[in-house]
Design a protein around this motif. Structure first.
Motif, PDB file in Angstrom:
ATOM      1  N   ALA A  90       0.998  -1.150   0.029  1.00 41.04           N
ATOM      2  CA  ALA A  90      -0.068  -0.065  -0.114  1.00 41.04           C
ATOM      3  C   ALA A  90       0.903   1.155   0.042  1.00 41.04           C
ATOM      4  O   ALA A  90       1.771   1.258   0.619  1.00 41.04           O
ATOM      5  CB  ALA A  90      -0.834  -0.029   1.329  1.00 41.04           C
ATOM      6  N   PRO A  91       0.487   2.353  -0.675  1.00 40.09           N
ATOM      7  CA  PRO A  91       1.390   3.302  -0.863  1.00 40.09           C
ATOM      8  C   PRO A  91       1.339   4.293   0.435  1.00 40.09           C
ATOM      9  O   PRO A  91       0.352   3.896   1.456  1.00 40.09           O
ATOM     10  CB  PRO A  91       0.646   4.249  -1.931  1.00 40.09           C
ATOM     11  CG  PRO A  91      -0.720   3.824  -1.936  1.00 40.09           C
ATOM     12  CD  PRO A  91      -0.688   2.188  -1.582  1.00 40.09           C
ATOM     13  N   LEU A  92       2.439   4.851   0.857  1.00 35.37           N
ATOM     14  CA  LEU A  92       2.607   5.426   2.209  1.00 35.37           C
ATOM     15  C   LEU A  92       1.372   6.582   2.115  1.00 35.37           C
ATOM     16  O   LEU A  92       0.818   7.068   3.071  1.00 35.37           O
ATOM     17  CB  LEU A  92       3.697   6.136   2.030  1.00 35.37           C
ATOM     18  CG  LEU A  92       4.389   6.693   3.625  1.00 35.37           C
ATOM     19  CD1 LEU A  92       4.323   5.664   4.628  1.00 35.37           C
ATOM     20  CD2 LEU A  92       5.921   7.093   3.324  1.00 35.37           C
ATOM     21  N   PHE A  93       1.325   7.239   0.949  1.00 35.02           N
ATOM     22  CA  PHE A  93       0.327   8.410   0.701  1.00 35.02           C
ATOM     23  C   PHE A  93      -0.566   8.051  -0.283  1.00 35.02           C
ATOM     24  O   PHE A  93      -0.012   8.043  -1.562  1.00 35.02           O
ATOM     25  CB  PHE A  93       0.877   9.668   0.698  1.00 35.02           C
ATOM     26  CG  PHE A  93       1.868  10.039   1.877  1.00 35.02           C
ATOM     27  CD1 PHE A  93       1.388  10.281   2.960  1.00 35.02           C
ATOM     28  CD2 PHE A  93       3.311  10.093   1.662  1.00 35.02           C
ATOM     29  CE1 PHE A  93       2.262  10.735   4.212  1.00 35.02           C
ATOM     30  CE2 PHE A  93       4.086  10.388   2.728  1.00 35.02           C
ATOM     31  CZ  PHE A  93       3.419  10.755   3.982  1.00 35.02           C
ATOM     32  N   ARG A  94      -2.079   8.130  -0.122  1.00 36.99           N
ATOM     33  CA  ARG A  94      -2.877   8.067  -1.333  1.00 36.99           C
ATOM     34  C   ARG A  94      -3.161   9.261  -1.935  1.00 36.99           C
ATOM     35  O   ARG A  94      -2.797  10.468  -1.192  1.00 36.99           O
ATOM     36  CB  ARG A  94      -4.433   7.580  -0.803  1.00 36.99           C
ATOM     37  CG  ARG A  94      -3.837   6.231   0.079  1.00 36.99           C
ATOM     38  CD  ARG A  94      -5.486   5.821   0.671  1.00 36.99           C
ATOM     39  NE  ARG A  94      -5.167   4.628   1.503  1.00 36.99           N
ATOM     40  CZ  ARG A  94      -6.170   3.844   1.699  1.00 36.99           C
ATOM     41  NH1 ARG A  94      -7.596   3.995   1.233  1.00 36.99           N
ATOM     42  NH2 ARG A  94      -5.807   2.756   2.384  1.00 36.99           N
ATOM     43  N   LEU A  95      -3.831   9.329  -3.012  1.00 36.90           N
ATOM     44  CA  LEU A  95      -4.455  10.688  -3.475  1.00 36.90           C
ATOM     45  C   LEU A  95      -5.585  11.063  -2.537  1.00 36.90           C
ATOM     46  O   LEU A  95      -6.388  10.276  -2.489  1.00 36.90           O
ATOM     47  CB  LEU A  95      -4.698  10.619  -4.807  1.00 36.90           C
ATOM     48  CG  LEU A  95      -3.272  10.554  -5.810  1.00 36.90           C
ATOM     49  CD1 LEU A  95      -3.827  10.286  -7.224  1.00 36.90           C
ATOM     50  CD2 LEU A  95      -2.600  11.985  -5.768  1.00 36.90           C
ATOM     51  N   PRO A  96      -5.841  12.432  -2.514  1.00 32.59           N
ATOM     52  CA  PRO A  96      -6.816  12.647  -1.669  1.00 32.59           C
ATOM     53  C   PRO A  96      -8.311  13.030  -2.149  1.00 32.59           C
ATOM     54  O   PRO A  96      -9.179  13.324  -1.561  1.00 32.59           O
ATOM     55  CB  PRO A  96      -6.349  14.219  -1.197  1.00 32.59           C
ATOM     56  CG  PRO A  96      -5.766  14.523  -2.088  1.00 32.59           C
ATOM     57  CD  PRO A  96      -5.009  13.320  -2.686  1.00 32.59           C
ATOM     58  N   THR A  97      -8.362  12.706  -3.597  1.00 26.76           N
ATOM     59  CA  THR A  97      -9.619  12.774  -4.239  1.00 26.76           C
ATOM     60  C   THR A  97      -9.826  11.776  -5.237  1.00 26.76           C
ATOM     61  O   THR A  97      -8.663  11.125  -5.819  1.00 26.76           O
ATOM     62  CB  THR A  97      -9.676  14.629  -4.830  1.00 26.76           C
ATOM     63  OG1 THR A  97      -8.912  14.416  -6.187  1.00 26.76           O
ATOM     64  CG2 THR A  97      -9.413  15.452  -3.935  1.00 26.76           C
ATOM     65  N   PRO A  98     -10.709  11.601  -5.990  1.00 26.74           N
ATOM     66  CA  PRO A  98     -11.020  10.751  -7.117  1.00 26.74           C
ATOM     67  C   PRO A  98     -10.227  11.105  -8.315  1.00 26.74           C
ATOM     68  O   PRO A  98      -9.785  10.168  -9.182  1.00 26.74           O
ATOM     69  CB  PRO A  98     -12.330  10.737  -7.450  1.00 26.74           C
ATOM     70  CG  PRO A  98     -13.008  11.278  -6.583  1.00 26.74           C
ATOM     71  CD  PRO A  98     -12.171  12.298  -5.676  1.00 26.74           C
ATOM     72  N   PRO A 145     -15.445  13.760  -3.145  1.00 24.72           N
ATOM     73  CA  PRO A 145     -15.027  13.651  -1.517  1.00 24.72           C
ATOM     74  C   PRO A 145     -13.644  13.700  -1.393  1.00 24.72           C
ATOM     75  O   PRO A 145     -12.728  13.554  -2.325  1.00 24.72           O
ATOM     76  CB  PRO A 145     -15.446  12.154  -1.409  1.00 24.72           C
ATOM     77  CG  PRO A 145     -15.184  11.480  -2.698  1.00 24.72           C
ATOM     78  CD  PRO A 145     -15.730  12.527  -3.710  1.00 24.72           C
ATOM     79  N   VAL A 146     -13.090  14.394  -0.358  1.00 24.48           N
ATOM     80  CA  VAL A 146     -11.587  14.809   0.130  1.00 24.48           C
ATOM     81  C   VAL A 146     -11.322  13.783   1.074  1.00 24.48           C
ATOM     82  O   VAL A 146     -12.155  13.620   2.206  1.00 24.48           O
ATOM     83  CB  VAL A 146     -11.421  16.195   0.283  1.00 24.48           C
ATOM     84  CG1 VAL A 146     -10.008  16.174   0.915  1.00 24.48           C
ATOM     85  CG2 VAL A 146     -11.576  17.070  -0.652  1.00 24.48           C
ATOM     86  N   THR A 147     -10.560  12.850   1.054  1.00 21.97           N
ATOM     87  CA  THR A 147     -10.052  11.711   2.092  1.00 21.97           C
ATOM     88  C   THR A 147      -8.673  11.853   2.554  1.00 21.97           C
ATOM     89  O   THR A 147      -7.720  12.562   1.865  1.00 21.97           O
ATOM     90  CB  THR A 147     -10.416  10.383   1.622  1.00 21.97           C
ATOM     91  OG1 THR A 147      -9.553  10.507  -0.012  1.00 21.97           O
ATOM     92  CG2 THR A 147     -11.691  10.328   1.165  1.00 21.97           C
ATOM     93  N   ALA A 148      -8.486  11.421   3.765  1.00 21.56           N
ATOM     94  CA  ALA A 148      -7.134  11.493   4.255  1.00 21.56           C
ATOM     95  C   ALA A 148      -6.123  10.485   3.539  1.00 21.56           C
ATOM     96  O   ALA A 148      -6.530   9.540   3.090  1.00 21.56           O
ATOM     97  CB  ALA A 148      -7.163  11.147   5.779  1.00 21.56           C
ATOM     98  N   VAL A 149      -4.947  11.400   3.280  1.00 22.18           N
ATOM     99  CA  VAL A 149      -4.084  10.600   2.419  1.00 22.18           C
ATOM    100  C   VAL A 149      -3.512   9.475   3.077  1.00 22.18           C
ATOM    101  O   VAL A 149      -2.809   8.634   2.479  1.00 22.18           O
ATOM    102  CB  VAL A 149      -2.937  11.587   1.910  1.00 22.18           C
ATOM    103  CG1 VAL A 149      -3.636  12.452   0.876  1.00 22.18           C
ATOM    104  CG2 VAL A 149      -2.086  12.289   2.727  1.00 22.18           C
ATOM    105  N   VAL A 206      -7.693   9.857  12.310  1.00 20.16           N
ATOM    106  CA  VAL A 206      -8.490   9.440  10.946  1.00 20.16           C
ATOM    107  C   VAL A 206      -7.667   8.487  10.174  1.00 20.16           C
ATOM    108  O   VAL A 206      -6.247   8.258  10.412  1.00 20.16           O
ATOM    109  CB  VAL A 206      -8.470  10.708   9.995  1.00 20.16           C
ATOM    110  CG1 VAL A 206      -9.465  11.577  10.458  1.00 20.16           C
ATOM    111  CG2 VAL A 206      -7.020  11.414   9.813  1.00 20.16           C
ATOM    112  N   ALA A 207      -8.368   7.614   9.612  1.00 28.22           N
ATOM    113  CA  ALA A 207      -7.608   6.365   8.718  1.00 28.22           C
ATOM    114  C   ALA A 207      -7.429   6.869   7.372  1.00 28.22           C
ATOM    115  O   ALA A 207      -8.137   7.797   6.722  1.00 28.22           O
ATOM    116  CB  ALA A 207      -8.477   5.425   8.746  1.00 28.22           C
ATOM    117  N   ALA A 208      -6.500   6.364   6.766  1.00 26.78           N
ATOM    118  CA  ALA A 208      -6.043   6.610   5.186  1.00 26.78           C
ATOM    119  C   ALA A 208      -7.510   6.480   4.528  1.00 26.78           C
ATOM    120  O   ALA A 208      -8.129   5.231   4.938  1.00 26.78           O
ATOM    121  CB  ALA A 208      -5.053   5.635   4.831  1.00 26.78           C
TER     122      ALA A 208
END
Ligand code: ZN
Length: 364
Positions: free
Chosen positions: A49-57, A114-118, A170-172
């Motif tokens: 799993a990436p350390l940081f995901r993208l925050p939007t679609p 939606p904006v989500t935690a990275v 908050v979770a990723a």
């Protein structure tokens, strides 16, 4: 191994009619095996799993030529004006994050992404009064990873997600809010430019508010320790691309420390909050450990991130003077005309007013 052999022998002796206790043993062993496989698999997937995901679609950043669908430009400009660095007003103005374009709207044309935690983290700041910031409604999430404390900031939100308040975990992938156009600037953000302003930043000093009260007398401080002056960004675009390139081999510390340094400065302090919050930026020096730490040699990138802090013994220094500039990378300096920590003085270099303020805040 011998025990397992005994079980087999026993089972063979009684043919297929395995006694119940032994059946239980096999069942337990089977369960254990399944458990082991499942946990190894989930460990593997956590590694992948990436350390940081993208925050939007919006994922166009990873598509060839997708930049114009990913970055929201400023009015009348092209997509590079939505990237990080000295990209505004012909390079004279800094943009400390990236502007990620919306991908979906409602019937009125308002963005609904939606904006989500990275990444996993905890909420450290929420600005619920749009009129208090050019970032409008925004949320700051702290992530602790590999000896670093880094924050992500999500700005111009239309709404803030349920339960998103200071102190909340908050979770990723967890909802932070809805992409919007909130800001307090005179010119509003038009629907076609609706975007998430995303930052990855370091907090220079956790006691900023006290520093501000002492050094910025009479100047309002609406955001306490989260005043923009106290935040130093890293380039989110470069971070995502490097992570995409390296996959599970991506190392945040290595990546930040590999960015070119713009200068080196010596400070006479031997202890300041930065090195506690970010021990991964401290370079060990046995000589200073043995003789005593007289100060720190600090390498800054163009943003001012103290990405390498080396303790120095008095015997290693020609002069024990605070704020002396030890080195300047002029090529790197000229690449970023909107940030000047050092300035020429006669034949040498000295810290600029901004540089002196940075060091004052760092060692406060
Ligand atoms: Zn922005």
């Amino acid at each position: 191994m011998r025990e397992a052999g005994n079980v087999t022998d026993q089972a063979r002796n009684v043919g297929m009619d395995v006694p119940l206790p032994i059946r239980g043993t096999w069942r337990r062993a089977g369960c254990l095996l399944v458990l082991m496989i499942v946990s190894t698999w989930s460990l593997k997937s956590a590694e992948n799993a990436p350390l940081f995901r993208l925050p939007t679609p919006n994922r166009a950043i990873f598509e060839p030529g997708g930049e114009s669908r990913f970055f929201a430009p400023t009015a009348g400009k092209l997509w590079p004006s939505g990237t990080f660095g000295c990209v505004r007003t012909d390079g004279r103005q800094l943009h400390e994050g990236i502007d990620i374009l919306f991908t979906q709207t409602d019937r009125r044309g308002e963005p609904t992404d939606p904006v989500t935690a990275v990444a996993d983290g905890s909420v450290v700041y929420v600005n619920r009064k749009s009129g208090l910031s050019n970032y409008g409604l925004y949320v700051v999430v702290r992530h602790q990873t590999s000896g670093l404390t880094i924050q992500t900031l999500y700005a111009h939100l239309a709404t803030i997600g349920p339960g998103v308040q200071v102190g909340a975990r908050v979770a990723a992938g967890q909802l932070i809010g809805k992409l919007g156009r909130t800001t307090n600037t005179r010119s509003s953000i038009s629907k076609d430019r609706a975007h998430l302003h995303l930052e990855f930043n370091f907090q220079l000093n956790p006691s900023y508010a006290q520093w501000h009260a002492r050094h910025r007398v009479g100047e309002r401080n609406d955001h306490g320790n989260w005043n923009g002056r106290n935040l130093l960004g890293v380039d989110p675009w470069k971070l995502y691309m490097e992570q995409q390139r390296l996959g599970s081999r991506f190392d945040l510390v290595k990546w930040i420390r590999s960015s070119p340094e713009v200068c080196r400065v010596f400070v006479r302090d031997s202890d300041f909050p930065w090195i506690k919050a970010n021990p991964a930026f401290v370079r060990p020096n046995p000589r200073a450990n043995k003789e005593g730490v007289a100060g720190f040699e600090i390498a800054l990138d163009f943003m001012g991130v103290p990405m390498e802090c080396t303790p120095r013994a008095a015997s290693e220094m020609k002069r024990l003077v605070s704020n002396q500039v030890l080195y300047v990378n002029e090529a790197e300096l000229s690449q970023h005309p909107c940030r000047r920590w050092v300035t020429k003085s006669g034949k040498g270099w000295v810290l600029s007013t901004a540089g002196l303020e940075l060091m004052s805040l760092l060692t406060f």
